[in-house]
Scaffold this motif. Structure first.
Motif, PDB file in Angstrom:
ATOM      1  N   ARG A  62      -0.354   0.803   7.336  1.00  0.00           N
ATOM      2  CA  ARG A  62      -1.558   0.475   6.621  1.00  0.00           C
ATOM      3  C   ARG A  62      -2.617   0.200   6.983  1.00  0.00           C
ATOM      4  O   ARG A  62      -2.979   0.111   7.978  1.00  0.00           O
ATOM      5  CB  ARG A  62      -0.702  -0.839   6.100  1.00  0.00           C
ATOM      6  CG  ARG A  62      -0.752  -1.977   6.482  1.00  0.00           C
ATOM      7  CD  ARG A  62      -0.742  -3.461   6.089  1.00  0.00           C
ATOM      8  NE  ARG A  62       0.585  -3.032   5.219  1.00  0.00           N
ATOM      9  CZ  ARG A  62       0.637  -4.388   4.033  1.00  0.00           C
ATOM     10  NH1 ARG A  62      -0.070  -5.164   4.133  1.00  0.00           N
ATOM     11  NH2 ARG A  62       1.952  -3.921   3.383  1.00  0.00           N
TER      12      ARG A  62
ATOM     13  N   PRO B 116       0.634  -0.824  -0.255  1.00  0.00           N
ATOM     14  CA  PRO B 116      -0.181   0.418  -0.083  1.00  0.00           C
ATOM     15  C   PRO B 116       0.821   1.411  -0.367  1.00  0.00           C
ATOM     16  O   PRO B 116       1.764   1.876   0.465  1.00  0.00           O
ATOM     17  CB  PRO B 116      -1.113  -0.262   1.574  1.00  0.00           C
ATOM     18  CG  PRO B 116       0.210  -0.836   2.277  1.00  0.00           C
ATOM     19  CD  PRO B 116       0.907  -1.943   1.934  1.00  0.00           C
TER      20      PRO B 116
ATOM     21  N   HIS C 130       3.384  -5.747   8.718  1.00  0.00           N
ATOM     22  CA  HIS C 130       3.853  -3.529   8.767  1.00  0.00           C
ATOM     23  C   HIS C 130       5.033  -3.474   8.824  1.00  0.00           C
ATOM     24  O   HIS C 130       5.213  -2.595   7.898  1.00  0.00           O
ATOM     25  CB  HIS C 130       3.291  -3.458   9.941  1.00  0.00           C
ATOM     26  CG  HIS C 130       1.522  -2.964   9.719  1.00  0.00           C
ATOM     27  ND1 HIS C 130       0.684  -2.424   8.717  1.00  0.00           N
ATOM     28  CD2 HIS C 130       0.516  -3.376  10.771  1.00  0.00           C
ATOM     29  CE1 HIS C 130      -0.566  -2.404   9.962  1.00  0.00           C
ATOM     30  NE2 HIS C 130      -0.388  -3.138  10.966  1.00  0.00           N
TER      31      HIS C 130
ATOM     32  N   TYR D 179      -2.628  -7.130   8.062  1.00  0.00           N
ATOM     33  CA  TYR D 179      -2.979  -5.991   9.214  1.00  0.00           C
ATOM     34  C   TYR D 179      -1.685  -6.653  10.444  1.00  0.00           C
ATOM     35  O   TYR D 179      -1.996  -6.086  11.584  1.00  0.00           O
ATOM     36  CB  TYR D 179      -3.463  -5.558   9.059  1.00  0.00           C
ATOM     37  CG  TYR D 179      -3.994  -4.851   7.909  1.00  0.00           C
ATOM     38  CD1 TYR D 179      -3.624  -3.428   7.972  1.00  0.00           C
ATOM     39  CD2 TYR D 179      -5.742  -5.530   7.847  1.00  0.00           C
ATOM     40  CE1 TYR D 179      -4.951  -2.708   6.702  1.00  0.00           C
ATOM     41  CE2 TYR D 179      -5.995  -4.465   6.614  1.00  0.00           C
ATOM     42  CZ  TYR D 179      -5.956  -3.802   6.116  1.00  0.00           C
ATOM     43  OH  TYR D 179      -6.146  -2.980   5.282  1.00  0.00           O
TER      44      TYR D 179
ATOM     45  N   ASP E 294       5.932  -3.233   5.398  1.00  0.00           N
ATOM     46  CA  ASP E 294       6.332  -2.075   4.853  1.00  0.00           C
ATOM     47  C   ASP E 294       7.197  -0.812   5.643  1.00  0.00           C
ATOM     48  O   ASP E 294       7.730   0.006   4.929  1.00  0.00           O
ATOM     49  CB  ASP E 294       5.112  -1.102   5.584  1.00  0.00           C
ATOM     50  CG  ASP E 294       3.723  -1.804   4.473  1.00  0.00           C
ATOM     51  OD1 ASP E 294       4.112  -2.192   3.195  1.00  0.00           O
ATOM     52  OD2 ASP E 294       2.759  -1.861   5.398  1.00  0.00           O
TER      53      ASP E 294
ATOM     54  N   SER F  50      -3.356   6.413   5.447  1.00  0.00           N
ATOM     55  CA  SER F  50      -2.761   4.800   4.131  1.00  0.00           C
ATOM     56  C   SER F  50      -3.494   4.399   3.566  1.00  0.00           C
ATOM     57  O   SER F  50      -4.701   4.263   4.257  1.00  0.00           O
ATOM     58  CB  SER F  50      -2.078   4.032   4.958  1.00  0.00           C
ATOM     59  OG  SER F  50      -0.388   5.703   5.332  1.00  0.00           O
ATOM     60  N   ASP F  51      -3.160   4.008   2.636  1.00  0.00           N
ATOM     61  CA  ASP F  51      -4.092   2.903   1.538  1.00  0.00           C
ATOM     62  C   ASP F  51      -5.157   1.608   2.915  1.00  0.00           C
ATOM     63  O   ASP F  51      -4.110   1.198   3.833  1.00  0.00           O
ATOM     64  CB  ASP F  51      -3.337   2.130   0.908  1.00  0.00           C
ATOM     65  CG  ASP F  51      -3.350   3.454  -0.775  1.00  0.00           C
ATOM     66  OD1 ASP F  51      -4.263   4.398  -0.052  1.00  0.00           O
ATOM     67  OD2 ASP F  51      -2.531   2.898  -1.075  1.00  0.00           O
TER      68      ASP F  51
ATOM     69  N   LEU G  56       1.531   4.708   1.755  1.00  0.00           N
ATOM     70  CA  LEU G  56       1.730   5.146   2.967  1.00  0.00           C
ATOM     71  C   LEU G  56       1.425   6.412   3.208  1.00  0.00           C
ATOM     72  O   LEU G  56       2.527   6.991   2.454  1.00  0.00           O
ATOM     73  CB  LEU G  56       2.554   4.252   4.398  1.00  0.00           C
ATOM     74  CG  LEU G  56       2.873   2.903   3.860  1.00  0.00           C
ATOM     75  CD1 LEU G  56       4.184   2.232   4.779  1.00  0.00           C
ATOM     76  CD2 LEU G  56       1.805   2.393   4.646  1.00  0.00           C
TER      77      LEU G  56
END
Length: 171
Positions: A69, A15, A87, A82, A90, A74-75, A17
């Motif tokens: 996320r 995603p 994370h 999740y 990310d 954030s997307d 962020l």
């Protein structure tokens, strides 16, 4: 008083962020002793760190306030992903994209779990410098299993998508 960079975006492991930077007054990132990467808890967003970030910026430390996320600006991801490893993946991308070399992580609650997962996984990414410090805020590193089970049961019972605002308010 410290300065604020406004809403920015960086590509995570999937995603997009959202983040913002809080800078020390009259300073650039190049002359800061280190940058603070601030990670919020599960029911929050980057804004929870603003009061702390402004105080630390006034002391000379720039802060990167990140929306994890699915939080803040954030997307979201489909299918849902999740958990801390998601994370943490990310965070690897954020550290690379922002060119963080000398930084500390401030992690609150779930943000601390994400940071811990990131730090333990960082060895698999030789191009990603580890943080020089990790500040764990408001969470026991050994979360009781009953608490985790309760959270997962409750999270599964909460609707994630609602067709109208009225449907959200009914529950």
């Amino acid at each position: 008083m410290s300065g604020h960079a406004g809403l920015l975006h960086v590509q995570g492991a999937g995603p997009k962020l959202a983040y913002e930077i809080v800078r020390p007054p009259g300073a650039s990132a190049s002359n800061a002793p280190l940058t603070l990467l601030c990670l919020h808890g599960n029911g929050s967003h980057r804004g929870i760190w603003r009061p702390v970030a402004y105080g630390l910026a006034d002391a000379g430390f720039p802060g990167v306030l990140l929306d994890l996320r699915g939080h803040g600006d954030s997307d979201h991801v489909v299918p849902p992903a999740y958990d801390p490893p998601d994370h943490a993946a990310d965070i690897v991308q954020v550290v690379i994209a922002l060119g963080l070399t000398r930084y500390a992580i401030l992690g609150h609650s779930n943000g601390a779990l994400v940071a811990a997962r990131f730090i333990t996984a960082a060895g698999r990414f030789p191009t990603v410098p580890p943080p020089v410090a990790f500040i764990w805020v408001d969470l026991d590193p050994l979360v009781p299993r009953g608490q985790v089970a309760y959270f997962r049961e409750r999270a599964d019972s909460v609707g994630r998508v609602f067709p109208t605002v009225e449907d959200v308010l009914v529950g």
